[in-house]
Design an enzyme around this catalytic site. Structure first.
Site, short mmCIF file in Angstrom:
data_model
loop_
_atom_site.label_atom_id
_atom_site.label_comp_id
_atom_site.label_asym_id
_atom_site.label_seq_id
_atom_site.Cartn_x
_atom_site.Cartn_y
_atom_site.Cartn_z
N MET A 1 0.85 -1.19 0.00
CA MET A 1 0.00 0.00 0.00
C MET A 1 0.88 1.24 0.00
SD MET A 1 -3.27 1.08 0.77
CE MET A 1 -3.82 -0.36 1.65
N CYS A 2 0.51 2.16 -0.85
CA CYS A 2 1.27 3.39 -0.89
C CYS A 2 0.30 4.55 -0.94
CB CYS A 2 2.16 3.43 -2.12
SG CYS A 2 3.32 2.06 -2.17
N GLY A 3 0.82 5.73 -0.66
CA GLY A 3 0.05 6.94 -0.85
C GLY A 3 0.61 7.64 -2.08
#
Ligand SMILES: *[C@@H]1O[C@H](CO)[C@@H](O)[C@H](O)[C@H]1NC(C)=O
Ligand SMILES: *[C@@H]1O[C@H](CO)[C@@H](O)[C@H](O)[C@H]1NC(C)=O
Ligand SMILES: *[C@@H]1O[C@H](CO)[C@@H](O)[C@H](O)[C@H]1NC(C)=O
Ligand SMILES: *[C@@H]1O[C@H](CO)[C@@H](O)[C@H](O)[C@H]1NC(C)=O
Ligand SMILES: *[C@@H]1O[C@H](CO)[C@@H](O)[C@H](O)[C@H]1NC(C)=O
Ligand SMILES: *[C@@H]1O[C@H](CO)[C@@H](O)[C@H](O)[C@H]1NC(C)=O
Ligand SMILES: *[C@@H]1O[C@H](CO)[C@@H](O)[C@H](O)[C@H]1NC(C)=O
Length: 606
Positions: A1-3
């Protein structure tokens, strides 16, 4: 998961990005934050990426290749594109896209990927900005256009009340992939999206997708469907809309229970489908819980810490995922079962039981919540969760199952809603979004208590992967509205309802849940929405998946219940659906006469 975040400005003047949004993005990707700016003649693109380190070596983002293309990738490749053991998926996507020049080549790379994604890609040749979400919308992406500043923002997560008032955030519809011609945009001074929809050829599909997009295009921008008819081929088979020719295919049963399930299971016909479902679902879970082949074994986690957790109510959806995860995670590693409960309101409860006593002529107290040993956190999901834990312990006594009791008081709920959750649920805003958003946020945080040798001990889950059961009810007719629809409009109505629900799951649930879970630096994974699982379920006629002439707790999600029996689960296989907001009692805590679809005033801040 990344932003991931991208700010496209059409005026040369620089301005500060929103600090709150930046903070929220960093929580999604706590391990590395990096910026990169691309400057055109009359535009500027700021890319900002925040990476959550899952396993192996950290791959920095944004990725810039030798040609000057820039990729921000918030996704996981679970199949579709070959990824060698020493490779990382961000790099693989970047390398693949680097070899593309025409739109059809880019679309073909994207549609071949199996797994969740949201992305932004700057294609240097031609000055194009591409972005979008996977077919189901399993990763969040929001957009906003600020007419005053002439700036378009794309981001995984936003903030309530940020930016100027007239520019609101909206979810980018997971209806296709978008391309902006930056040079043309800079010349005309207005943003135009070219849309490439997900479709398998039907023109109805394309036009309904077009409507969805037009409703959500930020004001100040425009969207056009590509006239060449270029689309992204959908990654799943279409829904089987066959209607039974005679009613013989579904028989009428009364008072069915576990025994009937066993009888049904004994009939060879259904057995094939049950086994096939277990096979595809098991593979979907395996891909999501095992160290991915292209990543090194994680040596940073000691064996006593779980690397996988589940949102766990003890209901059939989460029980099946737990039983399948058990198959693929080494027995020496624990699995965390996250079970959330909101405190029952004492005064209210006394009044209720007093009324009950009057009505029932002072019969002895039977309500479990009334007994002296009970706790205000013994909500329905806690009780079924404990029963489910027992079943799992019987299933595999070797395994350490960490049943994490997450008890939430009203004070803490109010505090965290105001500080964090209202920003994550946003731009969704109903009472239901509030209830589910809060319940999922506390569950995913994983801070609670576990029982150890008869003692309660504070415990916080360290697992970065969180499996959720979402998608089972939408595909296997688990909601009570499916029964209503079936009663009023038969199989045809039921099939329409199922098709509609899977179509809107991104805007109803997935973007929100991704934002809420991602806030803890953890990654949501959805085995029931694996492409192969959906394809298999879509291929079956509806009467194989559910038999709504059977009673509640049996007929809905029938195929899944049969699978649960096959997997050796017991009573949990015949629990009727209980929505999270009721099971966790968050809906009761608020104690308002409000409808789930009403706008939730508690989410408004400031
Ligand atoms: C990534 O960030 C999390 C949260 O801050 C931290 O617990 C973890 O140790 C970090 N991992 C690495 C490899 O730095
Ligand atoms: C990611 O993969 C690429 C290509 O296989 C490799 O060159 C790079 O070193 C990898 N990065 C990390 C941090 O492992
Ligand atoms: C976009 O504009 C710049 C500056 O005018 C120019 O150098 C570039 O070639 C243009 N790109 C395309 C694809 O026309
Ligand atoms: C549609 O896409 C093609 C490339 O596949 C491109 O040449 C054409 O200009 C696009 N049409 C519109 C209306 O943008
Ligand atoms: C339905 O079942 C009845 C009795 O079991 C049988 O007589 C009839 O032929 C069946 N109809 C069809 C279409 O199979
Ligand atoms: C949490 O709730 C359970 C009831 O489900 C109760 O047994 C336990 O004591 C509670 N723990 C705390 C610390 O509130
Ligand atoms: C739909 O289900 C029916 C009944 O099992 C089957 O005959 C048919 O081939 C299925 N259609 C598709 C497109 O899978």
């Amino acid at each position: 998961m990344c932003g991931i975040f991208c700010l496209l400005t059409l005026t040369p003047s620089q301005f500060e990005r929103d600090k709150t949004v930046h903070e929220h993005l960093k929580r999604r990707g706590p391990n590395l934050s990096q910026d990169l700016t691309v400057r055109g003649s009359c535009y500027q693109c700021l890319f900002s990426a925040h990476v959550l380190h899952m396993r192996g070596l950290l791959t920095p983002q944004p990725v810039e290749d030798n040609a000057g293309n820039v990729l921000e990738w918030n996704g996981e490749i679970f199949g579709g594109l070959p990824v060698k053991p020493e490779e990382n998926d961000t790099t693989v996507v970047s390398q693949r896209l680097s070899t593309c020049s025409s739109p059809s080549e880019i679309l073909s790379v994207l549609s071949s990927i199996r797994g969740p994604w949201g992305f932004v890609y700057y294609q240097k040749a031609g000055d194009y900005l591409w972005f979008g979400r996977d077919f189901f919308g399993r990763r969040s992406l929001l957009w906003r256009f600020d007419t005053e500043l002439n700036a378009l923002t794309l981001t995984s997560v936003a903030a309530r009340g940020s930016g100027s008032d007239q520019a609101v955030w909206q979810e980018v519809p997971a209806a296709g992939v978008y391309r902006i011609d930056l040079n043309a945009t800079a010349e005309s001074g207005s943003v135009m999206f070219e849309v490439y929809p997900w479709a398998d050829g039907g023109t109805d599909e394309v036009s309904s997708c077009c409507e969805t997009i037009l409703e959500s295009v930020p004001s100040g921008c425009a969207a056009v469907m590509n006239q060449s008819g270029l689309v992204l081929p959908t990654p799943v088979r279409p829904l089987n809309t066959t209607i039974p020719t005679s009613l013989n295919e579904t028989e009428d049963h009364q008072n069915s229970c576990v025994k009937d399930l066993e009888q049904l299971l004994a009939s060879k016909d259904k057995n094939d489908e049950v086994n096939r479902l277990i096979e595809v679902l098991s593979e979907a879970v395996r891909r999501r819980v095992q160290a991915l082949p292209f990543r090194e074994q994680d040596v940073s986690l000691p064996d006593e810490q779980a690397s996988v957790a589940l949102l766990f109510s003890g209901g059939i959806d989460s029980m099946i995922l737990a039983a399948l995860a058990d198959r693929h995670i080494p027995a020496y590693q624990p699995i965390d079962l996250l079970n959330v409960a909101f405190k029952l309101q004492e005064p209210k409860k006394q009044k209720e039981s007093a009324n009950k006593h009057k009505k029932h002529n002072n019969k002895p107290k039977t309500d479990a919540a009334d007994s002296r040993t009970s706790s205000p956190f013994d909500v329905p999901d806690r009780i079924t969760g404990k029963a489910g834990l027992k079943e799992l312990q019987d299933l595999n006594p070797e395994r350490k199952w960490n049943f994490v009791e997450i008890n939430v008081t009203q004070e803490e709920l109010q505090k965290m809603r105001e500080e964090r959750i209202c920003h994550l649920v946003y731009p969704l805003d109903t009472v239901l979004d509030d209830s589910i958003g809060c319940a999922v946020w506390f569950a995913a945080r994983g801070a609670g208590f576990i029982m150890e040798d008869g003692d309660q001990r504070a415990f916080t889950s360290s697992a970065k992967v969180i499996l959720t059961g979402i998608g089972a009810d939408e595909q296997l007719a688990g909601y009570s509205r499916h029964r209503v629809r079936f009663k009023t409009s038969g199989f045809e109505g039921l099939i329409q309802e199922l098709a509609m629900e899977l179509g809107r799951i991104s805007s109803r649930n997935l973007g929100r849940d991704d934002r809420v879970i991602g806030d803890h630096g953890k990654e949501a994974r959805f085995p029931y929405l694996d492409e192969d699982v959906v394809s298999y379920l879509n291929s079956l006629p509806v009467w194989d998946k559910a038999d709504l002439s059977l009673p509640r707790g049996v007929g809905e999600k029938l195929l899944l219940r049969l699978a649960a029996k096959q997997l050796g689960l017991g009573q949990s296989a015949v629990l009727p659906k209980r929505a999270m907001q009721f099971g966790s009692r968050i809906a009761k805590m608020e104690d308002k006469r409000e409808k789930a679809s009403d706008k939730c005033t508690r989410l408004l801040t400031g």
